[in-house]
Design a protein around this motif. Sequence first.
Motif, PDB file in Angstrom:
ATOM      1  N   PRO A   1     -43.381  50.623  68.579  1.00 51.66           N
ATOM      2  CA  PRO A   1     -43.299  51.433  69.819  1.00 51.66           C
ATOM      3  C   PRO A   1     -41.884  51.764  70.286  1.00 51.66           C
ATOM      4  CG  PRO A   1     -44.184  49.223  70.265  1.00 51.66           C
ATOM      5  CD  PRO A   1     -44.069  49.350  68.785  1.00 51.66           C
ATOM      6  N   GLY A   2     -40.883  50.946  69.941  1.00 54.23           N
ATOM      7  CA  GLY A   2     -39.505  51.237  70.358  1.00 54.23           C
ATOM      8  C   GLY A   2     -39.261  50.936  71.825  1.00 54.23           C
ATOM      9  N   THR A   3     -38.070  51.325  72.278  1.00 52.26           N
ATOM     10  CA  THR A   3     -37.682  51.104  73.685  1.00 52.26           C
ATOM     11  C   THR A   3     -37.502  52.446  74.368  1.00 52.26           C
ATOM     12  OG1 THR A   3     -36.449  49.126  73.094  1.00 52.26           O
ATOM     13  CG2 THR A   3     -35.887  50.142  75.204  1.00 52.26           C
ATOM     14  N   LYS A   4     -38.032  52.556  75.588  1.00 47.54           N
ATOM     15  CA  LYS A   4     -37.810  53.772  76.373  1.00 47.54           C
ATOM     16  C   LYS A   4     -36.811  53.444  77.489  1.00 47.54           C
ATOM     17  CE  LYS A   4     -40.255  57.440  78.776  1.00 47.54           C
ATOM     18  NZ  LYS A   4     -41.462  57.844  79.525  1.00 47.54           N
ATOM     19  N   ILE A   5     -35.762  54.235  77.593  1.00 47.76           N
ATOM     20  CA  ILE A   5     -34.769  54.033  78.658  1.00 47.76           C
ATOM     21  C   ILE A   5     -35.020  55.096  79.722  1.00 47.76           C
ATOM     22  CG2 ILE A   5     -32.310  53.762  79.172  1.00 47.76           C
ATOM     23  CD1 ILE A   5     -31.799  53.382  76.185  1.00 47.76           C
ATOM     24  N   VAL A   6     -35.259  54.647  80.946  1.00 46.42           N
ATOM     25  CA  VAL A   6     -35.703  55.559  82.011  1.00 46.42           C
ATOM     26  C   VAL A   6     -34.815  55.431  83.253  1.00 46.42           C
ATOM     27  CG1 VAL A   6     -38.105  55.538  81.240  1.00 46.42           C
ATOM     28  CG2 VAL A   6     -37.321  53.806  82.848  1.00 46.42           C
ATOM     29  N   SER A   7     -34.928  56.403  84.171  1.00 47.07           N
ATOM     30  CA  SER A   7     -34.035  56.367  85.342  1.00 47.07           C
ATOM     31  C   SER A   7     -34.416  55.295  86.353  1.00 47.07           C
ATOM     32  CB  SER A   7     -33.967  57.706  86.057  1.00 47.07           C
ATOM     33  OG  SER A   7     -34.908  58.568  85.620  1.00 47.07           O
ATOM     34  N   GLU A   8     -35.723  55.096  86.554  1.00 47.08           N
ATOM     35  CA  GLU A   8     -36.088  54.140  87.599  1.00 47.08           C
ATOM     36  C   GLU A   8     -36.025  52.700  87.081  1.00 47.08           C
ATOM     37  OE1 GLU A   8     -39.563  55.869  85.514  1.00 47.08           O
ATOM     38  OE2 GLU A   8     -37.847  56.699  86.551  1.00 47.08           O
ATOM     39  N   SER A   9     -35.884  51.766  88.024  1.00 49.77           N
ATOM     40  CA  SER A   9     -35.834  50.366  87.650  1.00 49.77           C
ATOM     41  C   SER A   9     -37.236  49.911  87.188  1.00 49.77           C
ATOM     42  CB  SER A   9     -35.306  49.625  88.870  1.00 49.77           C
ATOM     43  OG  SER A   9     -35.688  48.332  88.872  1.00 49.77           O
ATOM     44  N   VAL A  10     -37.296  49.012  86.209  1.00 42.57           N
ATOM     45  CA  VAL A  10     -38.571  48.648  85.585  1.00 42.57           C
ATOM     46  C   VAL A  10     -39.066  47.315  86.155  1.00 42.57           C
ATOM     47  CG1 VAL A  10     -39.682  48.163  83.367  1.00 42.57           C
ATOM     48  CG2 VAL A  10     -37.742  49.742  83.467  1.00 42.57           C
ATOM     49  N   PRO A  11     -40.240  47.283  86.814  1.00 39.04           N
ATOM     50  CA  PRO A  11     -40.734  46.020  87.359  1.00 39.04           C
ATOM     51  C   PRO A  11     -40.968  45.010  86.234  1.00 39.04           C
ATOM     52  CG  PRO A  11     -42.157  47.871  87.989  1.00 39.04           C
ATOM     53  CD  PRO A  11     -41.180  48.386  86.992  1.00 39.04           C
ATOM     54  N   CYS A  12     -40.536  43.764  86.466  1.00 35.60           N
ATOM     55  CA  CYS A  12     -40.590  42.777  85.389  1.00 35.60           C
ATOM     56  C   CYS A  12     -40.553  41.387  86.008  1.00 35.60           C
ATOM     57  CB  CYS A  12     -39.367  42.994  84.493  1.00 35.60           C
ATOM     58  SG  CYS A  12     -39.226  41.843  83.118  1.00 35.60           S
ATOM     59  N   THR A  13     -41.376  40.479  85.507  1.00 33.64           N
ATOM     60  CA  THR A  13     -41.352  39.131  86.078  1.00 33.64           C
ATOM     61  C   THR A  13     -40.199  38.293  85.509  1.00 33.64           C
ATOM     62  OG1 THR A  13     -42.950  38.377  84.452  1.00 33.64           O
ATOM     63  CG2 THR A  13     -43.846  39.055  86.581  1.00 33.64           C
ATOM     64  N   ASN A  14     -39.604  38.729  84.410  1.00 37.39           N
ATOM     65  CA  ASN A  14     -38.405  38.040  83.905  1.00 37.39           C
ATOM     66  C   ASN A  14     -37.187  38.534  84.688  1.00 37.39           C
ATOM     67  OD1 ASN A  14     -40.337  37.949  81.574  1.00 37.39           O
ATOM     68  ND2 ASN A  14     -38.663  36.719  80.735  1.00 37.39           N
ATOM     69  N   VAL A  15     -36.255  37.628  84.923  1.00 37.03           N
ATOM     70  CA  VAL A  15     -35.069  38.063  85.675  1.00 37.03           C
ATOM     71  C   VAL A  15     -34.132  38.878  84.771  1.00 37.03           C
ATOM     72  CG1 VAL A  15     -33.916  35.841  85.350  1.00 37.03           C
ATOM     73  CG2 VAL A  15     -33.213  37.300  87.190  1.00 37.03           C
ATOM     74  N   LEU A  16     -34.084  38.572  83.475  1.00 37.12           N
ATOM     75  CA  LEU A  16     -33.210  39.312  82.556  1.00 37.12           C
ATOM     76  C   LEU A  16     -34.019  40.230  81.656  1.00 37.12           C
ATOM     77  CD1 LEU A  16     -30.676  36.644  81.196  1.00 37.12           C
ATOM     78  CD2 LEU A  16     -30.588  37.969  83.312  1.00 37.12           C
TER      79      LEU A  16
END
Length: 456
Positions: free
Chosen positions: A291-306
């Motif tokens: 699937p690869g990585t998508k880089i987007v303008s908005e911040s991505v919600p994530c339960t990991n801090v990093l």
Amino acid sequence: MIVMKFGGSSLESAAAISRVARIVRGRLARHPVIVVSAMGKSTNLLFAMAEDAASGKRTEALARLRSLEEFHRRESFALVSEASRHELEVILSEHFRDLGEIVEGLCAVGELTPRSLDAVASYGERLSSRIVALAFQNHGIPAVHLDSRNSIVTNSRFGQAAPIVSETYARVSADIADIGEDHVVVMGGYIAANAEGVTTTLGRGGSDFTASLVGAAIGAEAIEIWTDVDGVLTCDPKLVPDAHPVKTISFGEAAELAYFGAKVLHPSTVLPAREKNIPVWILNSRRPEAPGTKIVSESVPCTNVLKSVACKRGITVVHIRSTRMLGAHGFLRRIFEIFDRYETAVDMVATSEVSVSLTIDNDARLSEICAELEPFTEVSVEENQAILCAVGDNIRETPGVAARVLGALKCINVRMISQGASLLNLGIVVTNADLSGAAAALHREFFTERDPAVFG
Ligand code: ADP
Ligand code: ASP
Ligand code: MG
């Protein structure tokens, strides 16, 4: 339209280029513009050849030239049918004849200027773009070669030229429109020319930047960076083999990662795409189904801090202590003016009232810088250091991140720490020797549990 950029590892052999042709054929309906790097590690070889030639090692330089020619001949002849052989032969013999003349010239003058190094380095992409265009035609893709040096206009800072953006956008969009939507444009990344038409380059790894500039110029709907890993990973897999792919990441996070050493993306790539809000994908040409990585303008919600940890080896730390009175103002200005005058970029900074520690990754002018600092400071230099940079939008709002980072590194001598500015990174300096242990420890601490919505 989309832009598809293929890095050196995606073009390292005839088989790799055929794989790329199949990937492109599968996307013809999206009208791709193709940006290519030099084949395999050709740019490294071109640099080594130029350095040999200018330092009196003519035999070694000519041997490198021969091995570059053999490599390009072998792989490219395996890609084309009988009918294209003559055209290929003309391309190869002209390019290698001209390159051979430059090498002889360097041997004769015994000097390598940034301008002549760019002339030599440009042959990687000049050759690869012509070869890939011809290979595509042989794979039934209606490819047309476009010389990037006519379309991407830069200043004259050879080796690290900056594009003149408005002129570049106007030329790129006009040149691609002239060729027309029925054709697939193939152009070399990394190479450009100044206003006088003299060849320049955008700096090592700069083909990603070319792809982003082209994408912004034509208002592409996506920019795809095809490489040899499954996307942006939680750490450099060469350092942490069990690093995991990140599905989505913000432009801000990607920019910090690239700046602090994640080679998967050239640091300037983010800017043009972000300005025009064009998503950037990082994809694996060896596993196009990933699937690869998508880089987007908005911040991505994530339960990991990093989201990821970037690593940069071989940096130098400079500790500078004022020998003048405490609290004297203007100290930082004087210091940074000196680094600026010697065109030396500073990556990380930590200050107290009378001392500053900073890191640089290019120490070519360090002795001149130290000579200017010495009248009013005490300077000490530590070489062979490395930066580890923890990156994640969540660092901003999460308490205790620094404690977790330092806790994970409790057995390692941390030389310098910096958190600030963008609020989405925390940088630490360790010795080169400690880097892989420190990266593994941070990775264990932050990525043993992973948010399945964000990590693969
Ligand atoms: P290309 O030739 O396609 O431009 P590069 O060698 O420039 O490829 O970049 C891909 C490499 O970046 C990977 O092989 C990997 O070792 C390195 N890399 C460093 N940090 C990361 C990271 N966080 N995620 C993915 N790859 C990384
Ligand atoms: N070929 C150039 C380099 O190796 C540019 C690139 O690959 O992006 O630096
Ligand atoms: Mg690269």
